[in-house]
Design an enzyme around this catalytic site. Structure first.
Site: not given
Ligand code: GUN
Length: 291
Positions: A60, A104, A127
């Site tokens: 990422k 994450q 997200d």
């Protein structure tokens, strides 16, 4: 968009190349950031030392670099308390150089995923894991879309096949993939069925699908006999195949299913890169929302 597909071994099979499509999306983001001289920042938060998470986070950060987005990594130890994680998120919520916050997953077991997700500012929820962000999809509000289902929609659109009126079957009902995926297909006028672990005869339902999306996390769950001839098959699964030296594989028995499908995503190289590209897109959206 035939150039985003490779011809496969089946009669008319086309392999949907997520790497290529993701590159195209990242190029567009980079162009927009450069054209408008934007300064965009993404916070990447990692709690604990899960090896797979470390690899995903590194990918990422590389995507950010390719797009001209600054990434800021925040690493907390496995022993970090929920309060410590939420305190960090609150600081990032009010930090002007941070436009998006990615935490994450998975988290260490003692941390409540929902409490952490809900602590992210709705303007920085790249997200799209907050309950209100997911809920808004039901009423067609696409402020932020969860990256994986949004990436799947891009892959489906790249086939040139219209979703409207199609029988779509989503296998898996998670809050971050299955449920939003079904809503997004429904919003494009598909007839949508969601299957899950209590579905009585999975094959009987999946065989109806013109578009089949599997997001379960079980190697070889979807076999050739469960797929209609000519279906579009999208494999969201990311599994380690223990019978094949721990190789990465999806939910779909690719070798068996590919000859029946019209389009199929490989694993790796299908949905995974698209999820990351859509994270970049959401980060740019966040910047626009905050400006
Ligand atoms: N872990 C696996 N997939 C994802 C994702 O899309 N976002 C985050 N934050 N964690 C993940």
């Amino acid at each position: 968009m035939a150039h985003l597909c490779r011809k496969g071994k089946g009669k008319n099979l086309k392999i949907l190349d997520g790497v290529l499509l993701a590159e195209q999306i990242k190029d567009e983001i980079k162009g927009e950031i450069s054209r408008d001289s934007l300064i965009v920042g993404l916070a990447v938060v990692l709690v604990g030392d899960d090896q797979a998470s470390r690899i995903y986070v590194n990918h990422k950060k590389k995507d950010c670099e390719e797009c001209g987005i600054a990434s800021y990594e925040y690493t907390l130890p496995e022993s970090a308390t929920q309060e410590e994680v939420i305190t960090l998120i609150k600081q990032l919520n009010s930090d002007e150089k941070i436009n998006g916050i990615l935490i994450q997953q998975p988290f260490p077991k003692h941390i409540d995923v929902t409490a952490v997700n809900e602590s992210v500012s709705p303007l920085k929820d790249v997200d799209a894991f907050r309950a209100d962000t997911v809920g808004k999809i039901a009423v067609g509000d696409y402020g932020f879309l969860p990256c994986t289902p949004a990436g799947v929609m891009e892959l489906i659109h790249s086939t040139g096949v219209s979703v409207s009126g199609k029988e779509c079957v989503v296998v898996g009902r998670s809050n971050i993939v299955g449920k939003p995926m079904a809503l997004m297909l429904l919003n494009e006028s598909a007839t949508v069925t969601i299957c899950h672990s209590r579905t009585r005869d999975l094959g009987e339902v999946t065989r109806r699908a013109d578009i089949l999306v599997s997001a379960v996390g079980k190697a070889r769950l979807i076999t050739a006999d469960m797929v209609k001839e000519g279906a579009i098959v999208i494999d969201v699964g990311m599994n380690r195949d223990n019978s094949n030296g721990g190789k990465l594989c999806g939910d779909v028995d690719y070798a068996g299913v590919a000859p029946k499908a019209s389009f199929i995503t490989p694993v790796p190289g299908g949905v995974g890169p698209m999820t990351r590209a859509l994270l970049m897109k959401n980060t740019l959206t966040a910047k626009r929302l905050q400006s």
